[in-house]
Design a protein around this motif. Structure first.
Motif, PDB file in Angstrom:
ATOM      1  N   ALA A   1       0.819  -1.909  -3.632  1.00 40.99           N
ATOM      2  CA  ALA A   1       2.087  -2.559  -3.981  1.00 40.99           C
ATOM      3  C   ALA A   1       3.260  -1.820  -3.343  1.00 40.99           C
ATOM      4  O   ALA A   1       4.214  -2.448  -2.871  1.00 40.99           O
ATOM      5  CB  ALA A   1       2.247  -2.620  -5.494  1.00 40.99           C
ATOM      6  N   LYS A   2       3.197  -0.496  -3.299  1.00 43.14           N
ATOM      7  CA  LYS A   2       4.258   0.277  -2.660  1.00 43.14           C
ATOM      8  C   LYS A   2       4.310   0.003  -1.163  1.00 43.14           C
ATOM      9  O   LYS A   2       5.389  -0.081  -0.575  1.00 43.14           O
ATOM     10  CB  LYS A   2       4.067   1.770  -2.915  1.00 43.14           C
ATOM     11  CG  LYS A   2       4.447   2.187  -4.315  1.00 43.14           C
ATOM     12  CD  LYS A   2       4.281   3.674  -4.507  1.00 43.14           C
ATOM     13  CE  LYS A   2       4.681   4.104  -5.913  1.00 43.14           C
ATOM     14  NZ  LYS A   2       4.530   5.541  -6.128  1.00 43.14           N
ATOM     15  N   ALA A   3       3.141  -0.149  -0.537  1.00 36.17           N
ATOM     16  CA  ALA A   3       3.107  -0.462   0.896  1.00 36.17           C
ATOM     17  C   ALA A   3       3.718  -1.841   1.155  1.00 36.17           C
ATOM     18  O   ALA A   3       4.492  -2.019   2.108  1.00 36.17           O
ATOM     19  CB  ALA A   3       1.671  -0.408   1.413  1.00 36.17           C
ATOM     20  N   VAL A   4       3.393  -2.803   0.318  1.00 37.20           N
ATOM     21  CA  VAL A   4       3.973  -4.144   0.461  1.00 37.20           C
ATOM     22  C   VAL A   4       5.478  -4.085   0.233  1.00 37.20           C
ATOM     23  O   VAL A   4       6.249  -4.734   0.950  1.00 37.20           O
ATOM     24  CB  VAL A   4       3.298  -5.128  -0.535  1.00 37.20           C
ATOM     25  CG1 VAL A   4       4.055  -6.434  -0.626  1.00 37.20           C
ATOM     26  CG2 VAL A   4       1.853  -5.378  -0.127  1.00 37.20           C
ATOM     27  N   ASP A   5       5.899  -3.288  -0.733  1.00 41.35           N
ATOM     28  CA  ASP A   5       7.325  -3.141  -1.017  1.00 41.35           C
ATOM     29  C   ASP A   5       8.071  -2.549   0.179  1.00 41.35           C
ATOM     30  O   ASP A   5       9.146  -3.014   0.539  1.00 41.35           O
ATOM     31  CB  ASP A   5       7.519  -2.259  -2.255  1.00 41.35           C
ATOM     32  CG  ASP A   5       8.963  -2.158  -2.682  1.00 41.35           C
ATOM     33  OD1 ASP A   5       9.657  -3.197  -2.680  1.00 41.35           O
ATOM     34  OD2 ASP A   5       9.409  -1.036  -3.015  1.00 41.35           O
ATOM     35  N   ARG A   6       7.480  -1.526   0.807  1.00 42.70           N
ATOM     36  CA  ARG A   6       8.116  -0.939   1.995  1.00 42.70           C
ATOM     37  C   ARG A   6       8.211  -1.950   3.126  1.00 42.70           C
ATOM     38  O   ARG A   6       9.231  -2.029   3.815  1.00 42.70           O
ATOM     39  CB  ARG A   6       7.344   0.300   2.444  1.00 42.70           C
ATOM     40  CG  ARG A   6       7.560   1.512   1.563  1.00 42.70           C
ATOM     41  CD  ARG A   6       6.972   2.766   2.174  1.00 42.70           C
ATOM     42  NE  ARG A   6       5.532   2.701   2.351  1.00 42.70           N
ATOM     43  CZ  ARG A   6       4.643   3.056   1.438  1.00 42.70           C
ATOM     44  NH1 ARG A   6       5.047   3.498   0.269  1.00 42.70           N
ATOM     45  NH2 ARG A   6       3.354   2.981   1.689  1.00 42.70           N
ATOM     46  N   ALA A   7       7.155  -2.740   3.322  1.00 40.26           N
ATOM     47  CA  ALA A   7       7.177  -3.753   4.379  1.00 40.26           C
ATOM     48  C   ALA A   7       8.243  -4.811   4.092  1.00 40.26           C
ATOM     49  O   ALA A   7       8.971  -5.231   4.996  1.00 40.26           O
ATOM     50  CB  ALA A   7       5.802  -4.403   4.511  1.00 40.26           C
TER      51      ALA A   7
ATOM     52  N   LEU B   1      -6.029   1.331 -10.834  1.00 41.92           N
ATOM     53  CA  LEU B   1      -4.597   1.064 -10.956  1.00 41.92           C
ATOM     54  C   LEU B   1      -3.782   1.874  -9.943  1.00 41.92           C
ATOM     55  O   LEU B   1      -2.789   1.382  -9.401  1.00 41.92           O
ATOM     56  CB  LEU B   1      -4.115   1.357 -12.374  1.00 41.92           C
ATOM     57  CG  LEU B   1      -4.485   0.332 -13.426  1.00 41.92           C
ATOM     58  CD1 LEU B   1      -4.064   0.807 -14.813  1.00 41.92           C
ATOM     59  CD2 LEU B   1      -3.869  -1.016 -13.128  1.00 41.92           C
ATOM     60  N   GLN B   2      -4.198   3.095  -9.670  1.00 38.73           N
ATOM     61  CA  GLN B   2      -3.505   3.912  -8.674  1.00 38.73           C
ATOM     62  C   GLN B   2      -3.632   3.294  -7.286  1.00 38.73           C
ATOM     63  O   GLN B   2      -2.674   3.282  -6.499  1.00 38.73           O
ATOM     64  CB  GLN B   2      -4.053   5.348  -8.670  1.00 38.73           C
ATOM     65  CG  GLN B   2      -3.680   6.135  -9.903  1.00 38.73           C
ATOM     66  CD  GLN B   2      -2.181   6.297 -10.042  1.00 38.73           C
ATOM     67  OE1 GLN B   2      -1.470   6.549  -9.084  1.00 38.73           O
ATOM     68  NE2 GLN B   2      -1.684   6.124 -11.256  1.00 38.73           N
ATOM     69  N   GLN B   3      -4.810   2.750  -6.964  1.00 39.64           N
ATOM     70  CA  GLN B   3      -4.995   2.074  -5.674  1.00 39.64           C
ATOM     71  C   GLN B   3      -4.117   0.834  -5.588  1.00 39.64           C
ATOM     72  O   GLN B   3      -3.496   0.579  -4.555  1.00 39.64           O
ATOM     73  CB  GLN B   3      -6.467   1.697  -5.481  1.00 39.64           C
ATOM     74  CG  GLN B   3      -7.371   2.886  -5.266  1.00 39.64           C
ATOM     75  CD  GLN B   3      -8.844   2.500  -5.270  1.00 39.64           C
ATOM     76  OE1 GLN B   3      -9.213   1.394  -5.639  1.00 39.64           O
ATOM     77  NE2 GLN B   3      -9.689   3.427  -4.861  1.00 39.64           N
TER      78      GLN B   3
ATOM     79  N   LEU C   1     -11.940   5.299 -14.499  1.00 34.61           N
ATOM     80  CA  LEU C   1     -12.161   4.372 -13.384  1.00 34.61           C
ATOM     81  C   LEU C   1     -11.056   3.318 -13.319  1.00 34.61           C
ATOM     82  O   LEU C   1     -10.598   2.951 -12.235  1.00 34.61           O
ATOM     83  CB  LEU C   1     -13.532   3.709 -13.493  1.00 34.61           C
ATOM     84  CG  LEU C   1     -14.730   4.668 -13.357  1.00 34.61           C
ATOM     85  CD1 LEU C   1     -16.035   3.901 -13.508  1.00 34.61           C
ATOM     86  CD2 LEU C   1     -14.696   5.401 -12.037  1.00 34.61           C
ATOM     87  N   ALA C   2     -10.604   2.864 -14.471  1.00 37.42           N
ATOM     88  CA  ALA C   2      -9.489   1.908 -14.500  1.00 37.42           C
ATOM     89  C   ALA C   2      -8.223   2.569 -13.984  1.00 37.42           C
ATOM     90  O   ALA C   2      -7.429   1.945 -13.270  1.00 37.42           O
ATOM     91  CB  ALA C   2      -9.279   1.384 -15.918  1.00 37.42           C
TER      92      ALA C   2
END
Length: 114
Positions: free
Chosen positions: A51-57, A44-46, A39-40
């Motif tokens: 974080a990747k979406a924020v990085d792309r933005a 962490l994957q979510q 579950l952890a």
């Protein structure tokens, strides 16, 4: 007395199995619910995807800002366009210029005429 001996004998036979089941249950629980369990890992994957979406933005925003900075560099800047834009933004005119304002531009815009 024979009854107590029989209970002890059966307890000795069952105790290792119960102990093994408890240990296996402990590890199984922590493999799923633990600090580094399944579950952890999903959580962490979510967080990683977010974080990747924020990085792309942020990369897109950075590229846009870099393009704006590139247009303001002296080697690629058109001085006439800079002067025109500065005069428009700052509302400046030269001393030898005449400003003609039309009635439509000077009147504030309202919701509608009655």
């Amino acid at each position: 007395m024979a009854m107590v001996r029989e209970i002890r004998r059966r307890a000795r036979q069952i105790a290792p199995q119960v102990l093994f089941a408890c240990i296996a249950g402990y590890f199984a629980y922590h493999a799923v619910q633990g600090e580094r369990g399944l579950l952890a890992y999903v959580h962490l994957q979510q967080q990683l995807q977010q974080a990747k979406a924020v990085d792309r933005a942020l990369d897109a925003q950075r590229a846009e800002l870099e393009q704006k900075v590139k247009l303001l560099r002296p080697d690629s800047l058109d001085p006439d366009m800079l002067e025109e834009r500065a005069r428009e933004v700052l509302n400046y005119t030269r001393e030898d210029e005449v400003v003609v304002m039309s009635p439509l531009e000077s009147r504030p815009q309202t919701g509608g005429d009655r």
